[in-house]
Motif scaffolding. Structure first.
Motif, mmCIF file in Angstrom:
data_model
loop_
_atom_site.group_PDB
_atom_site.id
_atom_site.type_symbol
_atom_site.label_atom_id
_atom_site.label_comp_id
_atom_site.label_asym_id
_atom_site.label_seq_id
_atom_site.Cartn_x
_atom_site.Cartn_y
_atom_site.Cartn_z
ATOM 1 N N LEU A 27 0.825 -1.216 0.000
ATOM 2 C CA LEU A 27 0.000 0.000 0.000
ATOM 3 C C LEU A 27 0.854 1.260 0.000
ATOM 4 O O LEU A 27 0.493 2.287 0.585
ATOM 5 C CB LEU A 27 -0.945 0.011 1.202
ATOM 6 C CG LEU A 27 -2.021 -1.080 1.235
ATOM 7 C CD1 LEU A 27 -2.859 -0.957 2.511
ATOM 8 C CD2 LEU A 27 -2.918 -1.008 0.012
ATOM 9 N N GLY A 28 2.003 1.182 -0.653
ATOM 10 C CA GLY A 28 2.866 2.341 -0.773
ATOM 11 C C GLY A 28 3.590 2.734 0.497
ATOM 12 O O GLY A 28 4.099 3.858 0.608
ATOM 13 N N LEU A 54 -1.912 -7.517 0.524
ATOM 14 C CA LEU A 54 -1.970 -7.712 -0.916
ATOM 15 C C LEU A 54 -3.417 -7.695 -1.403
ATOM 16 O O LEU A 54 -3.730 -7.122 -2.452
ATOM 17 C CB LEU A 54 -1.304 -9.040 -1.297
ATOM 18 C CG LEU A 54 -1.327 -9.399 -2.795
ATOM 19 C CD1 LEU A 54 -0.617 -8.330 -3.617
ATOM 20 C CD2 LEU A 54 -0.681 -10.759 -3.027
ATOM 21 N N ASP A 55 -4.293 -8.294 -0.614
ATOM 22 C CA ASP A 55 -5.717 -8.283 -0.935
ATOM 23 C C ASP A 55 -6.243 -6.850 -0.969
ATOM 24 O O ASP A 55 -6.995 -6.463 -1.869
ATOM 25 C CB ASP A 55 -6.476 -9.113 0.099
ATOM 26 C CG ASP A 55 -7.953 -9.215 -0.203
ATOM 27 O OD1 ASP A 55 -8.322 -9.130 -1.383
ATOM 28 O OD2 ASP A 55 -8.743 -9.397 0.739
ATOM 29 N N ALA A 56 -5.850 -6.050 0.021
ATOM 30 C CA ALA A 56 -6.265 -4.647 0.051
ATOM 31 C C ALA A 56 -5.722 -3.892 -1.151
ATOM 32 O O ALA A 56 -6.422 -3.073 -1.764
ATOM 33 C CB ALA A 56 -5.790 -3.994 1.347
ATOM 34 N N GLN A 57 -4.474 -4.175 -1.495
ATOM 35 C CA GLN A 57 -3.862 -3.502 -2.633
ATOM 36 C C GLN A 57 -4.563 -3.877 -3.931
ATOM 37 O O GLN A 57 -4.793 -3.025 -4.803
ATOM 38 C CB GLN A 57 -2.376 -3.878 -2.698
ATOM 39 C CG GLN A 57 -1.567 -3.072 -3.691
ATOM 40 C CD GLN A 57 -0.085 -3.169 -3.393
ATOM 41 O OE1 GLN A 57 0.346 -2.865 -2.288
ATOM 42 N NE2 GLN A 57 0.686 -3.586 -4.370
ATOM 43 N N THR A 58 -4.952 -5.146 -4.059
ATOM 44 C CA THR A 58 -5.633 -5.601 -5.268
ATOM 45 C C THR A 58 -7.068 -5.082 -5.328
ATOM 46 O O THR A 58 -7.539 -4.642 -6.384
ATOM 47 C CB THR A 58 -5.649 -7.144 -5.315
ATOM 48 O OG1 THR A 58 -4.301 -7.621 -5.286
ATOM 49 C CG2 THR A 58 -6.339 -7.634 -6.570
ATOM 50 N N SER A 59 -7.754 -5.128 -4.198
ATOM 51 C CA SER A 59 -9.165 -4.751 -4.167
ATOM 52 C C SER A 59 -9.390 -3.251 -4.243
ATOM 53 O O SER A 59 -10.372 -2.794 -4.834
ATOM 54 C CB SER A 59 -9.825 -5.283 -2.883
ATOM 55 O OG SER A 59 -9.799 -6.689 -2.845
ATOM 56 N N PHE A 60 -8.474 -2.478 -3.635
ATOM 57 C CA PHE A 60 -8.712 -1.047 -3.509
ATOM 58 C C PHE A 60 -7.706 -0.188 -4.266
ATOM 59 O O PHE A 60 -8.007 0.940 -4.634
ATOM 60 C CB PHE A 60 -8.723 -0.646 -2.034
ATOM 61 C CG PHE A 60 -9.698 -1.430 -1.211
ATOM 62 C CD1 PHE A 60 -11.038 -1.456 -1.542
ATOM 63 C CD2 PHE A 60 -9.285 -2.158 -0.101
ATOM 64 C CE1 PHE A 60 -11.956 -2.177 -0.789
ATOM 65 C CE2 PHE A 60 -10.193 -2.874 0.659
ATOM 66 C CZ PHE A 60 -11.535 -2.890 0.307
ATOM 67 N N GLY A 61 -6.478 -0.706 -4.440
ATOM 68 C CA GLY A 61 -5.479 0.056 -5.178
ATOM 69 C C GLY A 61 -4.554 0.832 -4.270
ATOM 70 O O GLY A 61 -4.747 0.925 -3.059
ATOM 71 N N VAL A 62 -3.551 1.440 -4.876
ATOM 72 C CA VAL A 62 -2.536 2.172 -4.122
ATOM 73 C C VAL A 62 -1.785 3.091 -5.080
ATOM 74 O O VAL A 62 -1.708 2.847 -6.286
ATOM 75 C CB VAL A 62 -1.543 1.189 -3.442
ATOM 76 C CG1 VAL A 62 -0.759 0.404 -4.465
ATOM 77 C CG2 VAL A 62 -0.609 1.910 -2.483
ATOM 78 N N VAL A 140 1.301 -4.409 14.855
ATOM 79 C CA VAL A 140 1.284 -4.187 13.410
ATOM 80 C C VAL A 140 1.353 -2.690 13.172
ATOM 81 O O VAL A 140 0.533 -1.934 13.702
ATOM 82 C CB VAL A 140 0.009 -4.759 12.752
ATOM 83 C CG1 VAL A 140 0.009 -4.471 11.249
ATOM 84 C CG2 VAL A 140 -0.114 -6.251 13.003
ATOM 85 N N THR A 141 2.328 -2.260 12.394
ATOM 86 C CA THR A 141 2.455 -0.848 12.057
ATOM 87 C C THR A 141 2.408 -0.686 10.549
ATOM 88 O O THR A 141 2.872 -1.554 9.801
ATOM 89 C CB THR A 141 3.760 -0.239 12.579
ATOM 90 O OG1 THR A 141 4.871 -0.896 11.946
ATOM 91 C CG2 THR A 141 3.889 -0.403 14.079
ATOM 92 N N ALA A 142 1.850 0.450 10.112
ATOM 93 C CA ALA A 142 1.807 0.752 8.674
ATOM 94 C C ALA A 142 1.604 2.245 8.488
ATOM 95 O O ALA A 142 0.639 2.811 9.005
ATOM 96 C CB ALA A 142 0.689 -0.021 7.981
ATOM 97 N N GLY A 143 2.526 2.864 7.784
ATOM 98 C CA GLY A 143 2.377 4.260 7.415
ATOM 99 C C GLY A 143 2.088 5.188 8.572
ATOM 100 O O GLY A 143 1.280 6.113 8.451
ATOM 101 N N GLY A 144 2.726 4.980 9.714
ATOM 102 C CA GLY A 144 2.538 5.872 10.849
ATOM 103 C C GLY A 144 1.444 5.470 11.805
ATOM 104 O O GLY A 144 1.238 6.131 12.818
#
Length: 271
Positions: A27-28, A54-62, A140-144
């Motif tokens: 997700l970038g 990966l599912d989120a990236q495929t389903s929603f994009g980035v 779990v951390t992601a993007g802040g």
């Protein structure tokens, strides 16, 4: 924002594995997984979390691509979008009502924009996966943003330590100086009960918002993420409503660098 280990020692119980870390790109941004697990156990958990992102990236994009961006550009109408995207929009409209419009799933010119929910959606599902794997201690951390349960160094609770070991800690960076922390926040402490911290920042000198940076501490990540965005847009009245109606803790940084904290904000901070 990054999870910060306390300076002393390793696991309180020698039978508990040392704290281990893994990271990957999705997700970038960089997604980090930490847990006191043996390497093979952690790797198996990370594989599950990677599939979710990966599912989120495929389903929603980035990164300006995918269904979310197509909606924002007006290339497709919501009624023709896939079911999961429509479900995400329904979730967003509930939050719009709950925040009196301070949070909105639309751009200022009208098109649907769900980009503000995708990361929180992925982190929330990753946390649920860790629970489903019956892992009591993890972060779990992601993007802040961070979601965690239990402790990085678990121990049985005692009278002097009722929280199963030391807390996870998350550092909130200074919007004027990313190398400096404005707060060091204790999170979680009890297995099976999550704590989440999300920060929304406009960057120094940017935008007409009342605040330069908003951090929200809640029990789950979508609440923290959405309310940080809503307070950024709605200002003081939305901040007061969020604390009153959702029981969250809030720390804001003004354009002059002044920090203001709700009465519910943890006292352990470092400038």
């Amino acid at each position: 924002m990054s999870v910060v280990d306390e300076a002393t020692g390793g696991p309180a119980d020698p039978r508990i594995p040392e704290l281990a870390h893994r990271s990957f790109q999705a997700l970038g941004t960089t997604v980090g997984i930490s847990a006191p697990l043996e390497p093979d156990e952690l790797d198996a958990a990370v594989e599950t979390v990677q599939r979710i992102f990966l599912d989120a990236q495929t389903s929603f994009g980035v990164d300006g691509q995918g269904p979310v961006e197509s909606l924002r550009r007006g290339d497709i109408e919501l009624r023709y979008a896939h079911r999961r995207l429509r479900a995400l929009y329904e979730q967003a409209t509930v939050w719009r009502q709950a925040t009196d419009g301070a949070y909105t799933p639309h751009t200022s010119t009208g098109p649907v924009d769900l980009s503000g929910l995708v990361k929180g959606w992925a982190i929330a599902h990753a946390g649920q996966a860790m629970m489903d794997l019956q892992l009591p201690h993890w972060s779990v951390t992601a993007g802040g943003d961070v979601l965690c349960s239990g402790s990085p160094f678990p121990a049985e609770p005692t009278g002097t330590d009722p929280f199963y070991g030391r807390h996870w800690r998350a550092g909130i960076t200074d919007p004027f100086d990313p190398a400096t922390l404005v707060a060091d926040v204790p999170l979680a402490g009890t297995p099976g009960f999550t704590a989440a911290l999300a920060t929304t920042s406009t960057g120094a000198g940017a935008g007409p918002n009342a605040y330069l940076q908003v951090s929200v501490l809640a029990e789950e990540i979508v609440t923290a993420d959405v309310l940080s965005q809503a307070i950024m847009a709605g200002g003081e009245s939305t901040l007061e409503a969020a604390v009153r109606d959702f029981g969250v803790a809030v720390l804001v940084c003004g354009h002059d660098g002044e920090l203001l904290a709700s009465s519910t904000w943890p006292l352990q901070q470092s400038a």
